[in-house]
Write an enzyme that holds these catalytic residues in place. Structure first.
Site, PDB file in Angstrom:
ATOM      1  N   ARG B  50       0.838  -1.186   0.000  1.00  0.00           N
ATOM      2  CA  ARG B  50       0.000   0.000   0.000  1.00  0.00           C
ATOM      3  C   ARG B  50       0.879   1.244   0.000  1.00  0.00           C
ATOM      4  NH1 ARG B  50      -3.730  -1.371   5.115  1.00  0.00           N
ATOM      5  NH2 ARG B  50      -1.947  -2.699   5.613  1.00  0.00           N
ATOM      6  N   ASP B  52       0.237   5.289   1.300  1.00  0.00           N
ATOM      7  CA  ASP B  52      -0.738   6.113   2.013  1.00  0.00           C
ATOM      8  C   ASP B  52      -1.282   7.255   1.156  1.00  0.00           C
ATOM      9  OD1 ASP B  52      -1.530   5.322   4.494  1.00  0.00           O
ATOM     10  OD2 ASP B  52      -0.147   6.587   5.619  1.00  0.00           O
ATOM     11  N   ARG B 197       8.646   7.715   6.587  1.00  0.00           N
ATOM     12  CA  ARG B 197       8.220   9.040   7.064  1.00  0.00           C
ATOM     13  C   ARG B 197       8.629   9.287   8.518  1.00  0.00           C
ATOM     14  NH1 ARG B 197       2.040   9.045   5.640  1.00  0.00           N
ATOM     15  NH2 ARG B 197       2.143  11.007   6.816  1.00  0.00           N
TER      16      ARG B 197
END
Lengths: 261, 261
Positions: B50, B52, B197
């Site tokens: 995935r 985000d 991140r």
């Protein structure tokens, strides 16, 4: 009154051009709104020239007269916090009272960018014209070289040009590769309406083999828009820089080389 | 049934992430819609992981099984004409039946981009985190170097991670300057939820002088998310590439290094 000059970059995708229009969002309107919000003054800014709907700018220049006492170095930050995300003021400086962004301009540089990848670079899609089929860039560069110098650019100008004459000087023009992009850079003393886009539209015919490089010269000499190729899409075009020589520090000497690409 | 693999780039700005969600526009939904439109099949694609909301991809990979007889080399063109402008299929190839984009992935590379200019580059604004105040990039690079190798990355992972363990291997990680941008590249065998991140959010503290480079190592050893810095903004993050070694040509060897950055 002070005369303040600014350098501004904008993503032209969301604008109906630089200059205020009866309809649509324009860069000028957004900047004037931000200045009004900051100083309370209903100011009209003077751009170095118009850019058409969809055309971008890395270094468009404008000036305006103001009674505000905001320190010069604070202007860019103060306006950027009041501007939408697709406009960024890059610099601000004081200029003599007679300085006029359009009339004082000495040199302008435009870039036209083509994406020659089989598939477009998604991150630069709004800034490059995608041309996936074969282009002879060497032939295009040769064709472009015939336009360097002082010429009557009637063939390479929109029939809607309102200028008294079409003589302009191209100082420099060349192609540069960058990954799957090919950029044409062109510097001159001023550009006519759609001039860079008509030059590129014609060079694309050269790159596709529909014209020979030397046809660029014959088309120039023919002084008729109907001889040249189509007007290339606006989104590949970016106003890179406007230069003023000493005009930004000394009283301006007027020219008629204002452009409206 | 054929098993077809594709490499796709997308501008994440307009998506609520890669994977189908109850709410919001997703990359997966758009691709499945385009395949349905092309072949009539209600296919579910398998992404390599995935990404985000707001995260971009230059080289995300997905695969799907299809009964379609469309020649492999036609797929990318056929889908691109049916996809919105912010998604571009870059390549398509046939893979063995057992190939699985997530489980077969061997290496992934992410990039996190910071704009260190006084004012942001308007054309890259959607792809870089703007940090106009001073950053010590050398200290950040030193701090990053402590993360290379096989470690338990619990400290650098969202507390919402659902993975059974947080041991991952970082093969390579470095900073690179490009004009007014600074890019961090990081390659590993898989990444945990928000891992890149959180690493960047903590490195920004190092760059600002709030932490010392060697604190990155102490935070890693502490195995607690509360020790690390904030999660950096999603729009600076791009999934650069996913590599499969021989998995894309031979039957897949399953791993649990699926990521969901």
């Amino acid at each position: 009154m002070r005369n303040i000059c600014m350098k501004v970059s904008y993503d032209g995708s969301g604008f109906n051009g630089f200059q205020s229009q009866p309809k649509g969002r324009t860069v000028q309107d957004e900047i004037e709104k931000a200045i009004k919000h900051l100083t309370g003054e209903p100011i009209v800014i003077i751009g170095s020239g118009r850019t058409d709907a969809g055309v971008h700018a890395m270094g468009q220049v404008f000036n305006f007269h103001t009674a505000s006492t905001i320190p010069t170095e604070r202007w860019a930050i103060a306006l950027n916090t009041r501007l939408p995300k697709d406009i960024v003021i890059r610099d601000a400086w004081d200029v003599p009272d007679a300085f006029h962004s359009r009339r004082s301009a000495k040199r302008k540089t435009y870039r036209y960018s083509i994406d020659i990848g089989k598939f477009p670079d998604v991150f630069a899609r709004a800034y490059r014209f995608h041309h996936p089929t074969k282009l002879n860039i060497e032939a295009m560069a040769e064709g472009l070289s015939y336009l360097i110098g002082t010429h009557d650019f009637t063939s390479y100008t929109s029939i809607h040009s309102t200028k008294p004459h079409h003589i302009r000087t191209v100082y420099e023009a060349y192609f540069e590769k960058e990954g799957q992009a090919v950029h044409m850079y062109i510097t001159g003393n001023g550009f006519l309406y759609n001039m860079v886009r008509v030059i590129m539209g014609t060079l694309l015919w050269v790159g596709q083999g529909k014209l020979k490089p030397e046809d660029m010269k014959l088309i120039l000499e023919g002084k008729s828009r109907s001889l040249a190729g189509p007007t290339a899409m606006p989104h590949g075009l970016t106003l890179v820089d406007v230069e003023y020589g000493d005009a930004a520090v000394e009283p301006a000497e007027a020219t008629d080389h204002d452009d409206d690409e």
